[in-house]
Design an enzyme around this catalytic site. Structure first.
Site, PDB file in Angstrom:
ATOM      1  N   ASP A  83       5.409   9.108   8.380  1.00 11.32           N
ATOM      2  CA  ASP A  83       5.137   8.255   7.223  1.00 11.32           C
ATOM      3  C   ASP A  83       6.384   7.997   6.381  1.00 11.32           C
ATOM      4  O   ASP A  83       6.306   7.304   5.369  1.00 11.32           O
ATOM      5  CB  ASP A  83       3.992   8.816   6.371  1.00 11.32           C
ATOM      6  CG  ASP A  83       3.971  10.325   6.294  1.00 11.32           C
ATOM      7  OD1 ASP A  83       2.926  10.858   5.857  1.00 11.32           O
ATOM      8  OD2 ASP A  83       4.974  10.977   6.661  1.00 11.32           O
ATOM      9  N   ASP A 106       8.077  14.943   7.217  1.00 10.56           N
ATOM     10  CA  ASP A 106       6.992  14.075   6.752  1.00 10.56           C
ATOM     11  C   ASP A 106       7.394  13.553   5.364  1.00 10.56           C
ATOM     12  O   ASP A 106       8.073  14.236   4.612  1.00 10.56           O
ATOM     13  CB  ASP A 106       5.702  14.902   6.648  1.00 10.56           C
ATOM     14  CG  ASP A 106       4.506  14.060   6.253  1.00 10.56           C
ATOM     15  OD1 ASP A 106       3.684  13.773   7.127  1.00 10.56           O
ATOM     16  OD2 ASP A 106       4.422  13.672   5.068  1.00 10.56           O
ATOM     17  N   HIS A 135       5.798  13.196   2.720  1.00  9.20           N
ATOM     18  CA  HIS A 135       5.158  13.900   1.599  1.00  9.20           C
ATOM     19  C   HIS A 135       5.628  15.353   1.576  1.00  9.20           C
ATOM     20  O   HIS A 135       5.952  15.929   2.622  1.00  9.20           O
ATOM     21  CB  HIS A 135       3.636  13.826   1.739  1.00  9.20           C
ATOM     22  CG  HIS A 135       3.134  12.418   1.821  1.00  9.20           C
ATOM     23  ND1 HIS A 135       2.817  11.822   3.032  1.00  9.20           N
ATOM     24  CD2 HIS A 135       2.951  11.469   0.874  1.00  9.20           C
ATOM     25  CE1 HIS A 135       2.431  10.577   2.801  1.00  9.20           C
ATOM     26  NE2 HIS A 135       2.504  10.329   1.515  1.00  9.20           N
ATOM     27  N   HIS A 194      -0.213  20.180   3.943  1.00 10.63           N
ATOM     28  CA  HIS A 194      -0.613  20.268   2.529  1.00 10.63           C
ATOM     29  C   HIS A 194      -1.610  21.394   2.278  1.00 10.63           C
ATOM     30  O   HIS A 194      -1.813  21.775   1.110  1.00 10.63           O
ATOM     31  CB  HIS A 194      -1.248  18.957   2.062  1.00 10.63           C
ATOM     32  CG  HIS A 194      -0.304  17.798   2.029  1.00 10.63           C
ATOM     33  ND1 HIS A 194       0.928  17.834   1.429  1.00 10.63           N
ATOM     34  CD2 HIS A 194      -0.422  16.560   2.569  1.00 10.63           C
ATOM     35  CE1 HIS A 194       1.527  16.680   1.576  1.00 10.63           C
ATOM     36  NE2 HIS A 194       0.744  15.874   2.258  1.00 10.63           N
TER      37      HIS A 194
HETATM   38  C1  LIG Z   1      -2.586  12.036  -6.210  1.00 10.65           C
HETATM   39  C2  LIG Z   1      -3.797  11.200  -6.055  1.00 10.65           C
HETATM   40  N1  LIG Z   1      -4.689  11.004  -7.029  1.00 10.65           N
HETATM   41  N2  LIG Z   1      -5.637  10.182  -6.561  1.00 10.65           N
HETATM   42  C3  LIG Z   1      -6.807   9.741  -7.325  1.00 10.65           C
HETATM   43  C4  LIG Z   1      -5.325   9.897  -5.241  1.00 10.65           C
HETATM   44  C5  LIG Z   1      -6.126   9.048  -4.344  1.00 10.65           C
HETATM   45  C6  LIG Z   1      -4.143  10.521  -4.923  1.00 10.65           C
HETATM   46  N3  LIG Z   1      -3.419  10.474  -3.738  1.00 10.65           N
HETATM   47  N4  LIG Z   1      -3.875  11.022  -2.699  1.00 10.65           N
HETATM   48  C7  LIG Z   1      -3.112  11.115  -1.518  1.00 10.65           C
HETATM   49  C8  LIG Z   1      -2.033  10.284  -1.243  1.00 10.65           C
HETATM   50  C9  LIG Z   1      -1.315  10.448  -0.064  1.00 10.65           C
HETATM   51  C10 LIG Z   1      -1.656  11.443   0.832  1.00 10.65           C
HETATM   52  C11 LIG Z   1      -0.837  11.608   2.055  1.00 10.65           C
HETATM   53  C12 LIG Z   1      -0.943  12.648   2.869  1.00 10.65           C
HETATM   54  C13 LIG Z   1       0.001  12.798   4.001  1.00 10.65           C
HETATM   55  O1  LIG Z   1       0.257  11.928   4.787  1.00 10.65           O
HETATM   56  N5  LIG Z   1       0.615  13.953   4.100  1.00 10.65           N
HETATM   57  O2  LIG Z   1       1.545  14.151   5.062  1.00 10.65           O
HETATM   58  C14 LIG Z   1      -2.746  12.272   0.560  1.00 10.65           C
HETATM   59  C15 LIG Z   1      -3.477  12.099  -0.610  1.00 10.65           C
HETATM   60 ZN   LIG Z   2       2.651  12.539   4.935  1.00  5.41          ZN
END
Ligand SMILES: Cc1nn(C)c(C)c1/N=N/c1ccc(/C=C/C(=O)NO)cc1
Ligand SMILES: [Zn+2]
Length: 369
Positions: free
Chosen positions: A268, A180, A182, A143
């Protein structure tokens, strides 16, 4: 088959604490402190299963080394690099850039070792020291974009390794598959205008980053057509993923004919992951890996290097990760005790809504020149 393996205990010392991440502790709001989803446990357990299963004895251990600043700057801005270095010197560390990706003191050195670990895996594959390799590194990378880290990622490990392969190893064309769950937004962005790097991301539709990874994201300028996205519906299981492999990934790689294949390998999309809703089983991951090895054997003498990304089920990631590394090594399958449970779920066969997305992406793959 000689398979290289990168792991270092210090990856387990990357400290993501309990006050960052998707649900930072907030007692007044009823949010009790809980370990960050991206913590050491899942990766440690995968490494330990590789050891306890005996597979470790079949692997060629590759020692990681820190990525140099020059290597990091092939992808990231000087401002991002300097900010990470500065916050890493603080007693309580800092954050990669989105407020959800914390790191402790010394986080810079560990993130540089993760990126350097993937470079070491790529060096070993391209030099022919090993046929393929798996870099079990942490923090993840796919990311992170040029000017900031995000989604638990500090530096874009795989993009840094790909840029190294192009600039230093003379590799001309690189195919990058991101399985992955995401969207591999960072890797895509790094090469969005570059026709020498094909990026293909198989992900659950619109989980993270928000509004990222649509089929319409196909590259820009000279890179138009060299980014492919397959935003799969929630609930996609082995059948849907293997159909995407057969109809999009393999045809695209056959047409693109990369000299090297890289994989952003997150787990994931597994059937027991807390952060997404797909249903891949260890058998599904095994079949994805085998299909990728078959096309790699056709186009680039089997050269594959994988970099660990997400995957948050301490119970199931070890079995899925073992299945991938076993397949790379040509080793006998270790029994996954959960396979009867997760393979019994309804919906593993290809569903119409999955086929529709895959067919749209397949049309893009067919245009690769
Ligand atoms: C959008 C959003 N907005 N908010 C408030 C929040 C808490 C949001 N999600 N955050 C995230 C949700 C999932 C991941 C996964 C990463 C991974 O495993 N990558 O391979 C990272 C951040
Ligand atoms: Zn992921």
């Amino acid at each position: 088959m000689t398979t290289g393996y990168v792991y270092h205990e210090v990856f387990g010392w990357h400290d993501t604490g309990t006050s960052g991440g998707v649900l930072p502790s907030d007692p007044a709001a009823g949010v009790q402190p809980f370990v960050h989803f991206e913590n050491a446990e899942t990766k440690r357990r995968m490494h330990e299963l590789i050891v306890v299963s005996g597979l470790i004895d079949r692997l060629e251990r590759i020692r990681p080394r820190p990525a140099t600043e020059e290597e990091i700057l092939r992808i990231h801005t000087p401002e991002h690099l300097e900010r990470i270095k500065a916050e890493s010197r603080l007693p309580k560390g800092g954050d990669a850039g989105d407020g959800m990706s914390p790191f402790g003191k010394g986080g810079y050195e560990i993130a540089a070792l993760a990126a350097g670990g993937v470079i070491a895996a790529v060096d070993a594959v391209v030099s022919g020291r090993v046929d393929n390799a798996y870099a079990l590194v942490r923090p993840p990378g796919h990311h992170a974009v040029a000017a900031q880290g995000m989604g638990f990622c500090i530096f874009s490990n795989l993009a840094i390794a790909a840029a190294h392969a192009r600039a230093v190893l003379g590799v001309e064309r690189i195919g990058i598959l991101d399985w992955d769950v995401h969207h591999g937004n960072g890797t895509q962005a790094a090469f969005y205008d570059d026709p020498s790097v094909l990026t293909i991301s198989l992900h659950q539709d619109n989980v993270f980053p928000p509004n990222s990874g649509a089929v319409t994201e196909t590259g820009t300028g000279a890179g138009e057509g060299y980014s492919i996205n397959v935003p799969l519906p929630p609930g996609t299981g082995d059948g849907g993923y293997l159909h995407a492999m057969d109809e999009v990934v393999v045809p695209a790689l056959r047409r693109f004919r990369p000299d090297l294949i890289l994989v952003a390998s997150g787990f994931d999309a597994g059937a027991m992951d807390p952060l997404a809703r797909q249903m891949l089983t260890s058998a599904g991951y095994r079949a994805l890996t085998q299909r990728l090895m078959d096309v790699a054997a056709e186009v680039c003498d089997g050269r594959i290097a994988m970099s660990h990304e997400g995957g948050y089920s301490p119970i199931y990631v070890p079995f899925c990760g073992l299945a991938v590394v076993e397949t790379l090594a040509g080793a006998e399958p270790f029994t996954d005790p959960l396979l009867p449970v997760v393979s019994g779920y309804a919906g593993h066969d290809l569903q119409p809504n999955q086929k529709a997305v895959i067919d749209a992406a397949a049309a893009l793959a067919a245009r690769i020149g």
